[in-house]
Design a protein around this motif. Structure first.
Motif, PDB file in Angstrom:
ATOM      1  N   ASP A  30      -2.754  12.929   2.919  1.00  0.00           N
ATOM      2  CA  ASP A  30      -2.474  13.917   1.880  1.00  0.00           C
ATOM      3  C   ASP A  30      -1.414  13.420   0.911  1.00  0.00           C
ATOM      4  O   ASP A  30      -1.354  13.880  -0.236  1.00  0.00           O
ATOM      5  N   ILE A  31      -0.565  12.491   1.370  1.00  0.00           N
ATOM      6  CA  ILE A  31       0.500  11.945   0.528  1.00  0.00           C
ATOM      7  C   ILE A  31       1.023  10.689   1.206  1.00  0.00           C
ATOM      8  O   ILE A  31       0.878  10.530   2.421  1.00  0.00           O
ATOM      9  N   ILE A  32       1.590   9.773   0.414  1.00  0.00           N
ATOM     10  CA  ILE A  32       2.248   8.611   1.010  1.00  0.00           C
ATOM     11  C   ILE A  32       3.668   8.514   0.466  1.00  0.00           C
ATOM     12  O   ILE A  32       3.955   8.930  -0.660  1.00  0.00           O
ATOM     13  N   PHE A  33       4.556   7.971   1.288  1.00  0.00           N
ATOM     14  CA  PHE A  33       5.933   7.704   0.894  1.00  0.00           C
ATOM     15  C   PHE A  33       6.077   6.191   0.812  1.00  0.00           C
ATOM     16  O   PHE A  33       5.991   5.499   1.828  1.00  0.00           O
ATOM     17  N   THR A  34       6.322   5.676  -0.394  1.00  0.00           N
ATOM     18  CA  THR A  34       6.314   4.226  -0.567  1.00  0.00           C
ATOM     19  C   THR A  34       7.086   3.867  -1.834  1.00  0.00           C
ATOM     20  O   THR A  34       7.784   4.703  -2.406  1.00  0.00           O
ATOM     21  N   GLY A  35       6.956   2.626  -2.290  1.00  0.00           N
ATOM     22  CA  GLY A  35       7.605   2.190  -3.508  1.00  0.00           C
ATOM     23  C   GLY A  35       6.718   2.385  -4.723  1.00  0.00           C
ATOM     24  O   GLY A  35       5.575   2.849  -4.617  1.00  0.00           O
ATOM     25  N   LYS A  36       7.233   1.982  -5.877  1.00  0.00           N
ATOM     26  CA  LYS A  36       6.507   2.237  -7.119  1.00  0.00           C
ATOM     27  C   LYS A  36       5.203   1.464  -7.217  1.00  0.00           C
ATOM     28  O   LYS A  36       4.198   1.993  -7.680  1.00  0.00           O
ATOM     29  N   ARG A  37       5.207   0.219  -6.769  1.00  0.00           N
ATOM     30  CA  ARG A  37       3.996  -0.593  -6.938  1.00  0.00           C
ATOM     31  C   ARG A  37       2.830  -0.045  -6.118  1.00  0.00           C
ATOM     32  O   ARG A  37       1.776   0.279  -6.680  1.00  0.00           O
ATOM     33  N   PRO A  38       2.954   0.087  -4.805  1.00  0.00           N
ATOM     34  CA  PRO A  38       1.827   0.678  -4.049  1.00  0.00           C
ATOM     35  C   PRO A  38       1.621   2.145  -4.387  1.00  0.00           C
ATOM     36  O   PRO A  38       0.504   2.662  -4.273  1.00  0.00           O
ATOM     37  N   GLY A  39       2.686   2.829  -4.817  1.00  0.00           N
ATOM     38  CA  GLY A  39       2.546   4.239  -5.172  1.00  0.00           C
ATOM     39  C   GLY A  39       1.652   4.446  -6.373  1.00  0.00           C
ATOM     40  O   GLY A  39       0.818   5.370  -6.407  1.00  0.00           O
ATOM     41  N   GLU A  54      -2.199  -5.286  -1.277  1.00  0.00           N
ATOM     42  CA  GLU A  54      -2.733  -4.133  -2.000  1.00  0.00           C
ATOM     43  C   GLU A  54      -4.106  -3.718  -1.491  1.00  0.00           C
ATOM     44  O   GLU A  54      -4.396  -2.529  -1.333  1.00  0.00           O
ATOM     45  N   LEU A  55      -4.974  -4.684  -1.217  1.00  0.00           N
ATOM     46  CA  LEU A  55      -6.321  -4.348  -0.754  1.00  0.00           C
ATOM     47  C   LEU A  55      -6.290  -3.678   0.609  1.00  0.00           C
ATOM     48  O   LEU A  55      -7.058  -2.749   0.878  1.00  0.00           O
ATOM     49  N   GLU A  56      -5.391  -4.134   1.486  1.00  0.00           N
ATOM     50  CA  GLU A  56      -5.266  -3.499   2.794  1.00  0.00           C
ATOM     51  C   GLU A  56      -4.755  -2.070   2.662  1.00  0.00           C
ATOM     52  O   GLU A  56      -5.196  -1.171   3.380  1.00  0.00           O
ATOM     53  N   GLY A  57      -3.824  -1.856   1.734  1.00  0.00           N
ATOM     54  CA  GLY A  57      -3.348  -0.505   1.493  1.00  0.00           C
ATOM     55  C   GLY A  57      -4.454   0.421   1.015  1.00  0.00           C
ATOM     56  O   GLY A  57      -4.566   1.570   1.462  1.00  0.00           O
ATOM     57  N   LEU A  58      -5.288  -0.071   0.116  1.00  0.00           N
ATOM     58  CA  LEU A  58      -6.406   0.728  -0.380  1.00  0.00           C
ATOM     59  C   LEU A  58      -7.395   1.046   0.745  1.00  0.00           C
ATOM     60  O   LEU A  58      -7.884   2.173   0.858  1.00  0.00           O
ATOM     61  N   GLU A  59      -7.673   0.051   1.563  1.00  0.00           N
ATOM     62  CA  GLU A  59      -8.612   0.260   2.672  1.00  0.00           C
ATOM     63  C   GLU A  59      -8.042   1.260   3.679  1.00  0.00           C
ATOM     64  O   GLU A  59      -8.769   2.109   4.215  1.00  0.00           O
ATOM     65  N   ALA A  60      -6.739   1.163   3.940  1.00  0.00           N
ATOM     66  CA  ALA A  60      -6.111   2.095   4.879  1.00  0.00           C
ATOM     67  C   ALA A  60      -6.173   3.526   4.353  1.00  0.00           C
ATOM     68  O   ALA A  60      -6.448   4.465   5.104  1.00  0.00           O
ATOM     69  N   MET A  61      -5.930   3.707   3.064  1.00  0.00           N
ATOM     70  CA  MET A  61      -5.986   5.058   2.494  1.00  0.00           C
ATOM     71  C   MET A  61      -7.403   5.620   2.546  1.00  0.00           C
ATOM     72  O   MET A  61      -7.603   6.813   2.803  1.00  0.00           O
ATOM     73  N   ASP A  62      -8.386   4.769   2.331  1.00  0.00           N
ATOM     74  CA  ASP A  62      -9.769   5.225   2.396  1.00  0.00           C
ATOM     75  C   ASP A  62     -10.144   5.630   3.820  1.00  0.00           C
ATOM     76  O   ASP A  62     -10.873   6.598   4.044  1.00  0.00           O
TER      77      ASP A  62
END
Length: 520
Positions: free
Chosen positions: A400-409, A387-395
């Motif tokens: 503009d949008i991501i395609f993913t599952g419910k938890r990271p979404g 989760e932390l890596e996902g947040l860092e990547a988005m930052d």
């Protein structure tokens, strides 16, 4: 090798080799992260387990089956509502969830009696259902319950029922992909060849690796029926238990999701000589190519081309309407496995979006190879992110949008990034020409939602604008477009119905070409 080290994971140096940035002119030998390995201790993975891969991904879409988990009640999570594997028998398999509900006393003294009692109770509660799949969990595997023996015992006492046993405990692999393999092999070992199907066409296929997310299988069945192709079985979306026992009589295995179901295709080739044909059914161009390949195999290319011409003429103006408004938008493509390579190139080519990152939670090296090869330079590729890596990547990437599952979404929404559910869709189906336009519409709605614009304000420090009036999606999406595009009389928004499946259920098709079953 352009490895990317996340700040949040510097305390886990092994994670550095699990993320790369695709550089100019690099081939896969220098732009490939490590993948399909055990999750590194200290990194909180978003993966599912092997039991999840067997039951929730592949087993549960079978429609006329009692799907029973032999383990604690918590293992039955991710069934009703969270997986939209719909079926034409009133969604029996997602409306009802079954578990033995093992407790501590069963771990100590054994749970075989509990299992037998639960099996009988389930069949009595639903007397019209005569088929069952039993899924082993970590708890029942660790204590050594003989599920196969109990199943045989029940089938002797109740000869009208048939039971399939999948021994795929959660620890049976580094991720849910291990469960995919186990259920594939278990099904062909236990059930394929135990029933003889009726052959009514000279063109007979198994449609493999299709799970009928929000009706995808219904859409593809329409195309196959229009081509005069008999679908002997679908493994496993909207598939019936007994039809899947007759997979050995197909002439061709049409494989959609190679990550989850290539194993059974390979075994059907070895044991029965049935060839395998891999397809992509997402996107105008890829779906057209898929139908042409199937048509060529049977010598009925003209039937495939007639469908392609009709569907393209109907839906291309609507796809292009959205492409003009999505062009250049940044997308993080973060699904579970195969969709990263099913989608990476086609969403860029047909929607105009730029894929700035791909990841896989449980895919193998082959999935990452195909995904990276199909996305643009500069894309960040991550294996088994937390989760932390996902947040860092988005930052860092500002998608503009991501395609993913419910938890990271849901995490993305908290940092003001809209997401679409790549696993269960938002407003599917997304397969077929119309479905692909629905996908484009959902992306458009996510990016240009006027409500989402409010989320971009930080009310703790930003001034609240008082000079803005009523806003619409068109006001947001069209402000920089040319007059030629905005006033086009050819391009148009999606004109399909909210429920695009009802009409399919009413369609009739010309009879299949007659053929003797023994000659097929």
């Amino acid at each position: 090798m352009p490895y990317h080290e996340f700040e949040c994971s510097k305390c886990i140096p092994e994670r550095k080799k699990h993320a790369v940035i695709k550089g100019p002119g690099e081939d896969l030998t220098s732009a490939l992260p490590l993948g399909y390995l055990n999750t590194i201790p200290g990194s909180i993975s978003e993966r599912g387990c092997a039991y999840c891969g067997a039951k929730h991904v592949i087993g549960t879409p079978m429609k006329d089956v009692i799907h029973l988990s032999h383990g604690p009640i918590g293992c039955t999570y991710d069934t009703w509502q969270t997986k939209r594997y719909i079926s034409d028998n009133d969604n029996f398999q997602i409306k009802n969830t079954f578990a033995t509900d093992m407790k501590e006393k069963h771990v100590i003294f054994g749970a075989e009696k509990l299992l037998k009692q639960t099996i009988i109770e389930a069949f009595k509660a639903f007397p019209k259902i005569k088929r069952m799949s039993i899924y082993q969990t970590c708890a029942s595997a660790l204590i050594g319950d003989d599920i196969n023996a109990i199943a045989e015992e029940v089938m002797e006492e109740m000869p009208e029922v048939d039971i399939f046993v999948c021994n795929s405990p959660g620890f049976g692999g580094p991720s849910q992909s291990g469960g995919h393999h186990k259920i594939n092999i278990a099904w062909i070992n236990q059930k394929v060849g135990t029933i003889e199907p009726e052959i009514i066409s000279p063109y007979v296929i198994n449609y493999v690796g299709e799970y009928n997310i929000q009706g995808d299988q219904h859409v593809m069945m329409d195309f196959f029926n229009r081509m005069g192709i008999q679908v002997l079985s679908t493994f496993t979306g909207n598939g019936s238990y007994d039809s899947l026992r007759g997979m050995h009589r197909a002439h061709l295995n049409v494989l959609e999701c190679a990550r989850s179901a290539e194993y059974i295709c390979n075994e059907l080739k070895k044991r029965y000589g049935i060839p395998r044909l891999d397809i992509d059914a997402f996107g105008f161009g890829t779906l057209a190519e898929a139908l042409r390949k199937i048509g060529m195999f049977f010598g009925i290319e003209d039937r495939a081309q007639a469908i392609i011409d009709e569907e393209t003429a109907r839906w291309k103006p609507e796809l292009d309407w959205y492409k003009e408004r999505l062009r250049g938008k940044k997308v993080c493509l973060w699904p579970g496995g195969s969709k990263l390579w099913h989608w990476a190139h086609v969403i860029h080519d047909e929607f105009g979006v730029d894929v700035v990152s791909v990841y896989t939670k449980f895919g193998h090296q082959g999935d990452m190879e195909k995904g990276i090869s199909r996305c643009e330079e500069g894309a960040l590729a991550i294996d088994d992110p937390n989760e932390l890596e996902g947040l860092e990547a988005m930052d860092m990437l500002k998608p503009d949008i991501i395609f993913t599952g419910k938890r990271p979404g849901e995490v993305a929404k908290k940092v003001r990034v809209p997401y679409l559910n790549a696993h269960a869709y938002h407003n599917g189906p997304w397969k077929g020409w119309e479905g692909w336009v629905r996908f484009a519409r959902d992306i458009y709605n996510g990016i240009y939602s006027p409500i989402h614009q409010l989320a971009l304000l930080d009310i703790s420090k930003d001034d609240i604008p008082t000079d803005k009036g009523f806003m619409t999606q068109r006001m947001l999406s069209d402000k920089d477009l040319s007059e030629e595009i905005t006033s086009s009389t050819v391009l148009r928004q999606y004109t399909g119905k909210y429920d695009c499946l009802s009409e399919l259920s009413k369609k009739t098709y010309p009879g299949f070409d007659p053929v003797l079953a023994d000659a097929a």
